[in-house]
Motif scaffolding. Structure first.
Motif, mmCIF file in Angstrom:
data_model
loop_
_atom_site.group_PDB
_atom_site.id
_atom_site.type_symbol
_atom_site.label_atom_id
_atom_site.label_comp_id
_atom_site.label_asym_id
_atom_site.label_seq_id
_atom_site.Cartn_x
_atom_site.Cartn_y
_atom_site.Cartn_z
ATOM 1 N N LEU A 170 0.830 -1.206 0.000
ATOM 2 C CA LEU A 170 0.000 0.000 0.000
ATOM 3 C C LEU A 170 0.861 1.251 0.000
ATOM 4 O O LEU A 170 0.618 2.189 -0.775
ATOM 5 C CB LEU A 170 -0.932 0.012 1.212
ATOM 6 N N GLU A 171 1.871 1.276 0.849
ATOM 7 C CA GLU A 171 2.729 2.454 0.947
ATOM 8 C C GLU A 171 3.459 2.719 -0.367
ATOM 9 O O GLU A 171 3.642 3.879 -0.763
ATOM 10 C CB GLU A 171 3.728 2.262 2.079
ATOM 11 N N ARG A 172 3.852 1.668 -1.042
ATOM 12 C CA ARG A 172 4.548 1.821 -2.322
ATOM 13 C C ARG A 172 3.611 2.243 -3.433
ATOM 14 O O ARG A 172 3.949 3.086 -4.276
ATOM 15 C CB ARG A 172 5.214 0.489 -2.700
ATOM 16 N N GLU A 328 -7.046 -1.462 6.188
ATOM 17 C CA GLU A 328 -5.608 -1.429 6.457
ATOM 18 C C GLU A 328 -4.998 -0.068 6.146
ATOM 19 O O GLU A 328 -4.019 0.330 6.792
ATOM 20 C CB GLU A 328 -4.904 -2.536 5.674
ATOM 21 N N LEU A 329 -5.572 0.665 5.190
ATOM 22 C CA LEU A 329 -5.077 2.017 4.949
ATOM 23 C C LEU A 329 -5.413 2.904 6.146
ATOM 24 O O LEU A 329 -4.602 3.749 6.551
ATOM 25 C CB LEU A 329 -5.693 2.583 3.664
ATOM 26 N N ASP A 330 -6.586 2.697 6.723
ATOM 27 C CA ASP A 330 -6.955 3.412 7.947
ATOM 28 C C ASP A 330 -5.995 3.044 9.081
ATOM 29 O O ASP A 330 -5.553 3.908 9.852
ATOM 30 C CB ASP A 330 -8.391 3.062 8.333
ATOM 31 N N ARG A 331 -5.652 1.764 9.188
ATOM 32 C CA ARG A 331 -4.725 1.320 10.240
ATOM 33 C C ARG A 331 -3.357 1.998 10.066
ATOM 34 O O ARG A 331 -2.748 2.462 11.046
ATOM 35 C CB ARG A 331 -4.569 -0.198 10.192
ATOM 36 N N LEU A 332 -2.867 2.046 8.833
ATOM 37 C CA LEU A 332 -1.575 2.683 8.580
ATOM 38 C C LEU A 332 -1.615 4.166 8.925
ATOM 39 O O LEU A 332 -0.642 4.718 9.468
ATOM 40 C CB LEU A 332 -1.185 2.498 7.113
ATOM 41 N N ALA A 336 0.652 6.028 11.790
ATOM 42 C CA ALA A 336 1.531 7.141 11.425
ATOM 43 C C ALA A 336 1.192 8.418 12.188
ATOM 44 O O ALA A 336 1.815 9.464 11.957
ATOM 45 C CB ALA A 336 1.443 7.399 9.924
ATOM 46 N N GLY A 337 0.211 8.332 13.095
ATOM 47 C CA GLY A 337 -0.131 9.484 13.919
ATOM 48 C C GLY A 337 -1.332 10.279 13.473
ATOM 49 O O GLY A 337 -1.678 11.296 14.080
#
Length: 355
Positions: A170-172, A328-332, A336-337
């Motif tokens: 996802l980050e990539r 999972e995007l919500d979790r990331l 990340a704050g």
């Protein structure tokens, strides 16, 4: 010209025919830019310089999308095609027969054996039952889409290749999707991520085309907001048929995002359920063949009588939820704050990945 031969496009312009028997088109014809009525192919010109254009917005400094159904040249812009609004079928049996014929003609007419994006729902199962290409499903471990695809593939006597997502994926992929589409809002990113990651794997396996079931939910009554019309504030229409037409008009913006996403991943999308013949049949469906109580996409399910009942009748989740990408995007974002108490916390996280 993308999607159709120039002669067909010229005839469609001359006759003002919005559904001339193609899977969509976009490009230059007789000195003007034209894009089909549903915007099935993206097309952009440079803002302030309409002679400079591309199907890829990253080729331009200030890309300005040509609206679906329009003609654009140096003198301005005008609408050529409007989505038809035909009278509905009276005979339900004939309606289902017309849908079946249109769907089978379109799917069976696909050249070769493209890879297939497969979620286990009725839309992608139609493709899996009629096309020979390998099936791909993507999601996080334990996600609904992965489990649904496995069980549906087994019922169809097919194997499915699972693309298991990770947080690193996802980050990539987020910056790559935003760069390709020009969109960074969380909903667009969440929808595009599973498409991108599945298409990327298919491309790595040597496939340059990916068959997708896009358009079926819009054309055949697949949304809860359509089923709840007129009580759902997300639609303005006061009937199921009117709400269906309303969501069909949202397709150009969605398809632009999806096509650009898939191309950025290295494949060309193949969307047989968006062929003109399927669109024409779907636009004539009465409300009772779109939604019947709790059942959605009534006519399409009845038309797909070649599928096992347990596949034909199952519901599916929206891809961003069924794959767990939204979760999972919500979790990331939170890790990340960017906490949920913040306004648009996922959007702020997406922006941080771009920085």
């Amino acid at each position: 010209m993308q999607g159709a031969d120039p002669g067909t496009v010229r005839s469609a312009i001359d006759d003002r025919d919005p559904l001339p028997g193609t899977g969509g088109f976009a490009g230059e014809r007789d000195g003007a830019l034209v894009r089909d009525v549903l915007g099935r192919y993206p097309l952009f010109s440079e803002a302030g310089d309409r002679s400079t254009w591309s199907a890829d917005p990253t080729d331009l400094d200030e890309p300005d999308a040509v609206p679906a159904g329009h003609r654009r040249d140096a003198d301005g812009e005008s609408r050529i095609w409007t989505l038809p609004n035909p009278d509905p079928y009276v005979d339900d049996e004939r309606a289902v027969s017309e849908v079946r014929g249109a769907v089978l003609d379109s799917v069976d007419g696909v050249d070769g054996s493209p890879a297939i994006a497969f979620s286990g729902g009725v839309d992608s199962s139609i493709l899996a039952a009629r096309l020979d290409g390998p099936l791909y499903v993507g999601g996080f471990e334990g996600s609904h889409d992965v489990e649904a695809a496995r069980s549906a593939a087994e019922a169809l006597g097919r194997e499915v290749r699972v693309v298991e997502f990770s947080h690193a994926d996802l980050e990539r992929a987020v910056p790559e999707i935003v760069r390709a589409t020009g969109r960074s809002n969380p909903m667009d990113v969440q929808i595009a991520l599973p498409l991108y990651l599945v298409a990327e794997r298919a491309a790595a396996d040597g496939h340059d085309r990916l068959a997708v079931g896009q358009g079926a939910d819009e054309l055949f009554g697949g949304y809860a907001k359509v089923a709840k019309a007129p009580d759902d504030p997300r639609v303005e229409a006061d009937t199921v048929r009117g709400a269906t037409r309303e969501v069909v008009t949202s397709l150009p913006a969605q398809l632009e995002r999806d096509v650009l996403t898939l191309r950025a991943a290295g494949v060309e999308p193949v969307a047989p359920l968006l062929h003109d013949r399927v669109v024409a049949a779907a636009l004539r469906l009465p409300g009772r063949l779109l939604i019947d109580g709790e059942e959605r996409k009534v006519a399409l399910r009845r038309a797909a009588d070649f599928l096992p009942p347990e596949v034909r009748d199952r519901d599916k989740k929206a891809v961003q939820y069924g794959s767990y990408v939204a979760r999972e995007l919500d979790r990331l974002a939170r890790q990340a704050g960017f906490k949920r108490r913040m306004d648009d916390h996922v959007g702020k996280y997406v922006d941080s990945l771009l920085d």
